[in-house]
Design a protein around this motif. Sequence first.
Motif, PDB file in Angstrom:
ATOM      1  N   GLN A   1      50.643  26.258  24.559  1.00  0.00           N
ATOM      2  CA  GLN A   1      51.210  27.131  25.476  1.00  0.00           C
ATOM      3  C   GLN A   1      51.553  28.658  24.767  1.00  0.00           C
ATOM      4  N   HIS A   2      52.122  28.669  23.805  1.00  0.00           N
ATOM      5  CA  HIS A   2      52.887  29.634  22.889  1.00  0.00           C
ATOM      6  C   HIS A   2      51.729  30.240  21.949  1.00  0.00           C
ATOM      7  N   ILE A   3      51.481  29.530  21.125  1.00  0.00           N
ATOM      8  CA  ILE A   3      50.418  29.958  20.088  1.00  0.00           C
ATOM      9  C   ILE A   3      49.053  30.138  20.468  1.00  0.00           C
ATOM     10  N   GLY A   4      48.755  29.248  21.054  1.00  0.00           N
ATOM     11  CA  GLY A   4      47.238  29.181  21.586  1.00  0.00           C
ATOM     12  C   GLY A   4      46.295  28.707  20.496  1.00  0.00           C
ATOM     13  N   ARG A   5      46.566  28.327  19.266  1.00  0.00           N
ATOM     14  CA  ARG A   5      45.916  27.821  18.279  1.00  0.00           C
ATOM     15  C   ARG A   5      46.414  26.638  17.509  1.00  0.00           C
ATOM     16  N   ARG A   6      45.597  25.736  16.912  1.00  0.00           N
ATOM     17  CA  ARG A   6      46.115  24.617  16.294  1.00  0.00           C
ATOM     18  C   ARG A   6      46.573  24.960  15.113  1.00  0.00           C
ATOM     19  N   PRO A   7      47.851  24.744  14.669  1.00  0.00           N
ATOM     20  CA  PRO A   7      48.411  24.902  13.216  1.00  0.00           C
ATOM     21  C   PRO A   7      47.497  24.416  12.117  1.00  0.00           C
ATOM     22  N   ILE A   8      47.505  24.971  10.741  1.00  0.00           N
ATOM     23  CA  ILE A   8      47.012  24.193   9.913  1.00  0.00           C
ATOM     24  C   ILE A   8      47.954  23.511   8.938  1.00  0.00           C
ATOM     25  N   ALA A   9      49.234  23.776   9.313  1.00  0.00           N
ATOM     26  CA  ALA A   9      50.278  23.385   8.431  1.00  0.00           C
ATOM     27  C   ALA A   9      51.558  23.165   9.408  1.00  0.00           C
ATOM     28  N   ALA A  10      52.194  22.000   9.256  1.00  0.00           N
ATOM     29  CA  ALA A  10      53.330  21.632   9.917  1.00  0.00           C
ATOM     30  C   ALA A  10      54.446  20.996   9.077  1.00  0.00           C
ATOM     31  N   PHE A  11      55.739  21.334   9.379  1.00  0.00           N
ATOM     32  CA  PHE A  11      56.884  20.967   8.603  1.00  0.00           C
ATOM     33  C   PHE A  11      57.943  20.490   9.698  1.00  0.00           C
ATOM     34  N   GLY A  12      58.251  19.141   9.435  1.00  0.00           N
ATOM     35  CA  GLY A  12      59.152  18.515  10.092  1.00  0.00           C
ATOM     36  C   GLY A  12      60.263  17.609   9.384  1.00  0.00           C
ATOM     37  N   ASN A  13      60.967  16.696  10.177  1.00  0.00           N
ATOM     38  CA  ASN A  13      61.994  15.904   9.585  1.00  0.00           C
ATOM     39  C   ASN A  13      62.156  14.847  10.269  1.00  0.00           C
ATOM     40  N   SER A  14      61.606  14.748  11.293  1.00  0.00           N
ATOM     41  CA  SER A  14      62.031  13.352  12.340  1.00  0.00           C
ATOM     42  C   SER A  14      61.094  13.006  13.100  1.00  0.00           C
ATOM     43  N   ASP A  15      61.248  11.849  13.818  1.00  0.00           N
ATOM     44  CA  ASP A  15      60.469  11.306  14.849  1.00  0.00           C
ATOM     45  C   ASP A  15      59.797  12.265  15.833  1.00  0.00           C
ATOM     46  N   GLY A  16      60.759  13.101  16.193  1.00  0.00           N
ATOM     47  CA  GLY A  16      60.686  14.262  17.165  1.00  0.00           C
ATOM     48  C   GLY A  16      59.432  15.272  16.888  1.00  0.00           C
ATOM     49  N   ASP A  17      59.279  15.161  15.335  1.00  0.00           N
ATOM     50  CA  ASP A  17      58.108  16.245  14.929  1.00  0.00           C
ATOM     51  C   ASP A  17      56.780  15.329  14.719  1.00  0.00           C
ATOM     52  N   LEU A  18      56.526  14.029  15.106  1.00  0.00           N
ATOM     53  CA  LEU A  18      55.670  13.260  14.698  1.00  0.00           C
ATOM     54  C   LEU A  18      54.351  13.723  15.371  1.00  0.00           C
ATOM     55  N   GLN A  19      54.165  14.043  16.778  1.00  0.00           N
ATOM     56  CA  GLN A  19      53.032  14.326  17.531  1.00  0.00           C
ATOM     57  C   GLN A  19      52.593  15.815  16.830  1.00  0.00           C
ATOM     58  N   MET A  20      53.530  16.721  16.439  1.00  0.00           N
ATOM     59  CA  MET A  20      53.033  18.006  16.015  1.00  0.00           C
ATOM     60  C   MET A  20      52.678  17.811  14.605  1.00  0.00           C
ATOM     61  N   LEU A  21      52.870  16.773  13.701  1.00  0.00           N
ATOM     62  CA  LEU A  21      52.094  16.719  12.591  1.00  0.00           C
ATOM     63  C   LEU A  21      50.686  16.007  12.732  1.00  0.00           C
ATOM     64  N   GLN A  22      50.853  14.898  13.645  1.00  0.00           N
ATOM     65  CA  GLN A  22      49.541  14.346  13.988  1.00  0.00           C
ATOM     66  C   GLN A  22      48.571  15.223  14.645  1.00  0.00           C
ATOM     67  N   TRP A  23      49.138  16.032  15.508  1.00  0.00           N
ATOM     68  CA  TRP A  23      47.912  16.966  16.219  1.00  0.00           C
ATOM     69  C   TRP A  23      47.430  18.035  15.103  1.00  0.00           C
ATOM     70  N   THR A  24      48.395  18.519  14.133  1.00  0.00           N
ATOM     71  CA  THR A  24      48.077  19.615  13.340  1.00  0.00           C
ATOM     72  C   THR A  24      47.158  19.204  12.287  1.00  0.00           C
ATOM     73  N   THR A  25      47.195  17.792  11.825  1.00  0.00           N
ATOM     74  CA  THR A  25      46.458  17.168  10.669  1.00  0.00           C
ATOM     75  C   THR A  25      45.126  16.746  11.041  1.00  0.00           C
ATOM     76  N   ALA A  26      45.016  16.643  12.794  1.00  0.00           N
ATOM     77  CA  ALA A  26      43.774  15.929  13.253  1.00  0.00           C
ATOM     78  C   ALA A  26      42.595  16.997  13.484  1.00  0.00           C
ATOM     79  N   GLY A  27      43.104  18.382  13.161  1.00  0.00           N
ATOM     80  CA  GLY A  27      41.988  19.532  13.075  1.00  0.00           C
ATOM     81  C   GLY A  27      41.153  19.356  12.075  1.00  0.00           C
ATOM     82  N   ASP A  28      40.084  20.314  11.845  1.00  0.00           N
ATOM     83  CA  ASP A  28      38.911  20.239  10.930  1.00  0.00           C
ATOM     84  C   ASP A  28      39.645  21.110   9.864  1.00  0.00           C
ATOM     85  N   GLY A  29      38.889  20.722   8.494  1.00  0.00           N
ATOM     86  CA  GLY A  29      39.033  21.537   7.127  1.00  0.00           C
ATOM     87  C   GLY A  29      40.562  21.045   6.836  1.00  0.00           C
TER      88      GLY A  29
END
Lengths: 324, 324
Positions: free
Chosen positions: A242-270
């Motif tokens: 919604q906000h950024i409109g692009r998939r990140p190439i790097a994600a930084f978290g510390n808890s299960d609340g960040d799991l999907q963000m890390l999964q989606w980030t790393t599922a991209g190409d490159g």
Amino acid sequence: MKGLALLFTLLISLTCQADTSTPLSSWQDGASRQAIISFVQRVTDPASPEHVAPSDRIAVFDNDGTLWAEQPIYTQLLFVGDRVRAQAGENPAWESQEPFASVLKGDLAGAFSSSHDAPVQLIRASQAGLDTDSFDQVVRDWMQTARHPTTDKPFTRMVYQPMLELLDYLQDNDFKSFIVSGGGVDFMRPWTESVYGIPPERVVGSRTAKQLAVQDGVVRVVHEGTMEFNDDKEGKPIGISQHIGRRPIAAFGNSDGDLQMLQWTTAGDGARFALIVHHTDAEREWAYDRDSSIGRLDQALDAAAEHGWTVVNMKQDWKQVFPD
Amino acid sequence: MKGLALLFTLLISLTCQADTSTPLSSWQDGASRQAIISFVQRVTDPASPEHVAPSDRIAVFDNDGTLWAEQPIYTQLLFVGDRVRAQAGENPAWESQEPFASVLKGDLAGAFSSSHDAPVQLIRASQAGLDTDSFDQVVRDWMQTARHPTTDKPFTRMVYQPMLELLDYLQDNDFKSFIVSGGGVDFMRPWTESVYGIPPERVVGSRTAKQLAVQDGVVRVVHEGTMEFNDDKEGKPIGISQHIGRRPIAAFGNSDGDLQMLQWTTAGDGARFALIVHHTDAEREWAYDRDSSIGRLDQALDAAAEHGWTVVNMKQDWKQVFPD
């Protein structure tokens, strides 16, 4: 003249160049620091097969437990508690009415868990009726004066020095960093620029409703305080989209609340990078993971092992936790 | 050595400085151009009592009718029509089912006005089921190949040259410009950076719902296509507040849909700027205002007169409308 021209070129190059002193100096020179630097070099070196254009160098950071401490209780809950106490005089019924009564008795954690609706009621009470400028000011004032319950430091000093250096390092390498937090976006934006160097428009968070109020032709935006978007777990990739409109190439978290963000980030190409801050330092900070009610790190720790994500062992990897 | 030092300083200053050639060269040197330049000088001159810190130099631009043409029909509706036609083979029922039947008969305007739900149904059909990467690509491909119905130009050449120069001029003066459009945010983001120099995260627009889809541990964000947020009229200040988190100091629009955005922008403290593009040029573009169903400019034109906002008379103020 050739020597003079060379001198000019050198001088100009030195003057125009960004600071190139040793990056990440509060990080031990171990696997975590090396993984960060290796990733950044691979995506920024124009000759690298994994080179990424600056416009696509999007990095996302969780806030609570990733950029600043979240123990013994999320900072925003302390803010909400103080807001409820400040308004108790105008709301005498709160003395016997949950969840407010528990706040006024000093049991903040109990207040928030007293019912399913309690967090929503308390958050609404902390902001409803204020226009955006007024609420901004309330948050700024609170951040100036409030102190952490166990360290007695201002919350702006409960941020992690190594993560501040990481934000700087990424910025020096033409990344755009965003905060993507389960916390309220309007609670973070008033201070993220001065504390993290992240401007308000690069903060994504949970959202409450606002409405337009027009009085004598003057338009204001006023907080209603009802929850509208929960930027946690499945919500994080949605919030980023919604906000950024692009998939990140790097994600930084510390808890299960960040799991999907890390999964989606790393599922991209490159080239992709995912990092988890593991709280292992009971002396300098806190030690908690799979069984914690705050910042539980369980599934995401398993996922990190499975996918080879970088896991920061705070005790071993960080020379220093908080700024001096 | 003093002369050499001075030469060094001059050379470094020239090398590091931004381009300072005449700004806004497609604007006639009249009141509109002068108002823009005067405002920018007042907020950027450090000695000015109205100086604004770079971080607060937020400018917001409507898109349809402000940055690019919106006649004879909004560009996104043409995209939606093409998407419906492209999928008609897989949806044989559409041939007799409104609003799709009207699209397939070539009556796009009729299709959108055939019922209250028609726009929602058509927009959903244009994107539902696609993940964010796929929809991005669909939009990019369409922008590459589609042509404007009356000029036969690509839509990327239906943008206004004077407004491109204005975006550049603001950027050279450390403004951050955002698009704030009633159009769909996901329809704009794939091309705003290459066409306007505005990256995806600086585009605010109407939003449709998305959901997370997890398959074999791979996370995707998928369009549901149902309307979630209408970034028009009262929605614009709300959208700005949700997304940017700061009140702009300058706002640029062309229709009544921009009125509240201009009101909210100018209601803030300090120097403020509001500008309306008035379509007065039937020869080079279109001439329309109070009675137009697209881009109606009626209340906002009265408000501009009342508050002294800058009104661009396209025919008189712009030397050139579209890029060469």
